[in-house]
Write a protein that holds these residues in place. Structure first.
Motif, mmCIF file in Angstrom:
data_model
loop_
_atom_site.group_PDB
_atom_site.id
_atom_site.type_symbol
_atom_site.label_atom_id
_atom_site.label_comp_id
_atom_site.label_asym_id
_atom_site.label_seq_id
_atom_site.Cartn_x
_atom_site.Cartn_y
_atom_site.Cartn_z
ATOM 1 N N SER A 158 -1.885 -6.254 13.919
ATOM 2 C CA SER A 158 -2.488 -5.495 12.826
ATOM 3 C C SER A 158 -3.172 -6.458 11.867
ATOM 4 O O SER A 158 -2.586 -7.456 11.450
ATOM 5 N N ASP A 159 -4.410 -6.161 11.533
ATOM 6 C CA ASP A 159 -5.158 -6.983 10.581
ATOM 7 C C ASP A 159 -4.842 -6.617 9.141
ATOM 8 O O ASP A 159 -5.289 -7.289 8.220
ATOM 9 N N VAL A 160 -4.103 -5.534 8.973
ATOM 10 C CA VAL A 160 -3.837 -4.991 7.642
ATOM 11 C C VAL A 160 -2.345 -4.711 7.487
ATOM 12 O O VAL A 160 -1.711 -4.187 8.403
ATOM 13 N N ILE A 161 -1.817 -5.056 6.338
ATOM 14 C CA ILE A 161 -0.471 -4.644 5.966
ATOM 15 C C ILE A 161 -0.630 -3.598 4.874
ATOM 16 O O ILE A 161 -1.082 -3.901 3.770
ATOM 17 N N ALA A 179 6.800 -1.649 -3.047
ATOM 18 C CA ALA A 179 6.119 -1.530 -1.759
ATOM 19 C C ALA A 179 4.891 -2.430 -1.708
ATOM 20 O O ALA A 179 4.631 -3.106 -0.695
ATOM 21 N N LEU A 180 4.144 -2.462 -2.788
ATOM 22 C CA LEU A 180 2.958 -3.325 -2.853
ATOM 23 C C LEU A 180 3.350 -4.799 -2.799
ATOM 24 O O LEU A 180 2.691 -5.612 -2.132
ATOM 25 N N TYR A 183 0.906 -14.087 6.700
ATOM 26 C CA TYR A 183 0.244 -14.057 8.010
ATOM 27 C C TYR A 183 -1.279 -14.001 7.918
ATOM 28 O O TYR A 183 -1.948 -13.842 8.942
ATOM 29 N N GLY A 184 -1.834 -14.147 6.731
ATOM 30 C CA GLY A 184 -3.287 -14.153 6.589
ATOM 31 C C GLY A 184 -3.915 -12.800 6.873
ATOM 32 O O GLY A 184 -4.977 -12.719 7.506
ATOM 33 N N LYS A 185 -3.310 -11.721 6.379
ATOM 34 C CA LYS A 185 -3.784 -10.366 6.616
ATOM 35 C C LYS A 185 -4.348 -9.761 5.328
ATOM 36 O O LYS A 185 -4.063 -10.226 4.226
ATOM 37 N N LEU A 186 -5.119 -8.710 5.482
ATOM 38 C CA LEU A 186 -5.512 -7.904 4.346
ATOM 39 C C LEU A 186 -4.323 -7.047 3.911
ATOM 40 O O LEU A 186 -3.492 -6.663 4.729
ATOM 41 N N MET A 187 -4.251 -6.726 2.618
ATOM 42 C CA MET A 187 -3.215 -5.815 2.133
ATOM 43 C C MET A 187 -3.888 -4.588 1.539
ATOM 44 O O MET A 187 -4.823 -4.699 0.736
ATOM 45 N N ALA A 188 -3.438 -3.418 1.976
ATOM 46 C CA ALA A 188 -4.012 -2.165 1.493
ATOM 47 C C ALA A 188 -2.987 -1.366 0.703
ATOM 48 O O ALA A 188 -1.831 -1.245 1.115
ATOM 49 N N GLY A 208 -2.398 -6.292 -6.348
ATOM 50 C CA GLY A 208 -3.210 -7.206 -5.552
ATOM 51 C C GLY A 208 -3.749 -6.631 -4.259
ATOM 52 O O GLY A 208 -4.047 -7.392 -3.318
ATOM 53 N N ALA A 209 -3.924 -5.320 -4.183
ATOM 54 C CA ALA A 209 -4.471 -4.721 -2.960
ATOM 55 C C ALA A 209 -5.901 -5.194 -2.728
ATOM 56 O O ALA A 209 -6.698 -5.292 -3.665
ATOM 57 N N ASP A 210 -6.213 -5.471 -1.475
ATOM 58 C CA ASP A 210 -7.574 -5.856 -1.102
ATOM 59 C C ASP A 210 -8.479 -4.641 -0.973
ATOM 60 O O ASP A 210 -9.689 -4.745 -1.170
#
Length: 344
Positions: free
Chosen positions: A59-62, A90-91, A101-106, A141-143
């Motif tokens: 997954s590219d996104v968490i 949760a955030l 892990y170098g992922k985007l966070m939504a 800090g959501a992307d």
């Protein structure tokens, strides 16, 4: 690290694991019915572990686990006083794993039980709920911010407006749930609803939940013809059919009882079927792809591999086994195979 908009602009794909509630329930830390993610408060380590497993599977996104973590459902469970803590925790958990892990966070907004086309007061109430969640997403800090599983266009529009008004530039991904008819519950064709959301500034629009891969795909083709930007395809990994188009509608052929929610395992999609879905989505030009309720790490790994990614968990992908005849056939293995499957 490139953000969502940069990845879309450059033609990159985004794989996203959704469906946390179902996997957390399968592991014994959530309950169907209430569906409020209090596991974030009660067992945060389990949420972090699942985030990590999906990250390793590709997954590219968490996505922060705030689905149904809005004021109305928390109020119904008598836990409204814990609303802000649940969202912020949760955030924080999602941000921690994304950074590791170098992922985007939504951040995430979800459908509510309140929306009524004719009740304008419900619109303001929903907007205010989304507003506070969006503010927490920005501060956490959501992307980018997801609004998902809307069956009414009007409610999806409220989510997008809240993100635009209070997201401080965070891109919005808005996905709707197509149920039996290919119209929203406020009577707008799904394709038209998504086109409107795209025109109003959503970075990605598309479908999540409700339909399985085979039944979602024809509608995705229509959406691709109408929407010009990136589209999302996030089905449930279950075998829905033309007769039973949603996983809510699937019945046990022996008893005639609905399988949702407790007995859907008997119609779960295979890894091969999920791989085919991913291949079809990729061929269609779907940039934003994943799986919803019923998803688990080995399935999202299939999607990730089809999209050309090489996640750490690919090291453990199933490449065949001697029982299927894909390994050297010693006499001993031939004998065991005959006993196990009944052929030579």
């Amino acid at each position: 690290m490139k953000g969502l908009l940069e990845r879309l602009r450059d033609g990159d794909s985004i794989v996203i694991a959704e469906g946390y509630l179902w996997e957390i329930e399968r592991r014994g830390f959530a309950q169907f019915g209430s569906q409020v993610p209090v596991v974030v408060l009660e067992k945060p380590d389990e949420v972090e572990t699942l985030h990590e497993e999906f990250a390793l599977a590709g997954s590219d996104v968490i996505e922060a686990f705030t689905y149904f973590g809005h004021r109305e459902y928390m109020k119904l469970q008598g836990r409204e006083d814990e609303l802000e803590k649940l969202n912020r925790d949760a955030l924080s958990i999602a941000r921690k794993v994304a950074d590791k892990y170098g992922k985007l966070m939504a951040g995430g907004l979800s459908n509510t039980p309140l929306y009524s086309t004719t009740d304008k007061e419900s619109h303001q109430k929903i907007y205010d709920m989304f507003k506070e969640q969006v503010i927490w997403c920005v501060e956490g800090g959501a992307d980018y911010i997801i609004g998902e599983t809307f069956d009414a266009f009007g409610e999806a529009e409220l989510a997008l407006r809240a993100i635009r008004d209070h997201g401080k530039g965070c891109p919005a991904v808005i996905t709707m749930a197509a149920h039996i008819p290919e119209r929203t519950t406020d009577d707008i064709p799904i394709t038209e609803a998504l086109k409107r959301l795209e025109d109003q500034g959503a970075a990605v629009v598309g479908l999540n939940c409700s339909r399985g891969p085979d039944i979602m795909m024809p509608l995705l083709r229509e959406i691709r013809n109408v929407c010009k930007g990136a589209i999302a395809a996030i089905p449930v990994p279950y075998r829905t059919t033309e007769k039973e188009r949603t996983f809510y509608a699937v019945k046990d052929p022996n008893t005639g009882k609905y399988l949702y929610p407790h007995n859907l395992d008997q119609v779960r999609s295979s890894r091969e079927e999920i791989r085919k879905f991913a291949e079809d989505a990729k061929s269609l030009g779907v940039q934003y792809v994943g799986l919803c309720c019923g998803n688990y790490p080995s399935l999202i790994r299939e999607v990730s591999e089809v999209y050309g990614k090489k996640p750490p968990a690919s090291k453990y992908s199933m490449k065949g086994a001697w029982i299927s005849g894909e390994a050297p056939k010693t006499e001993t293995l031939k004998t065991i195979r005959k006993f196990m499957v009944g052929d030579e």
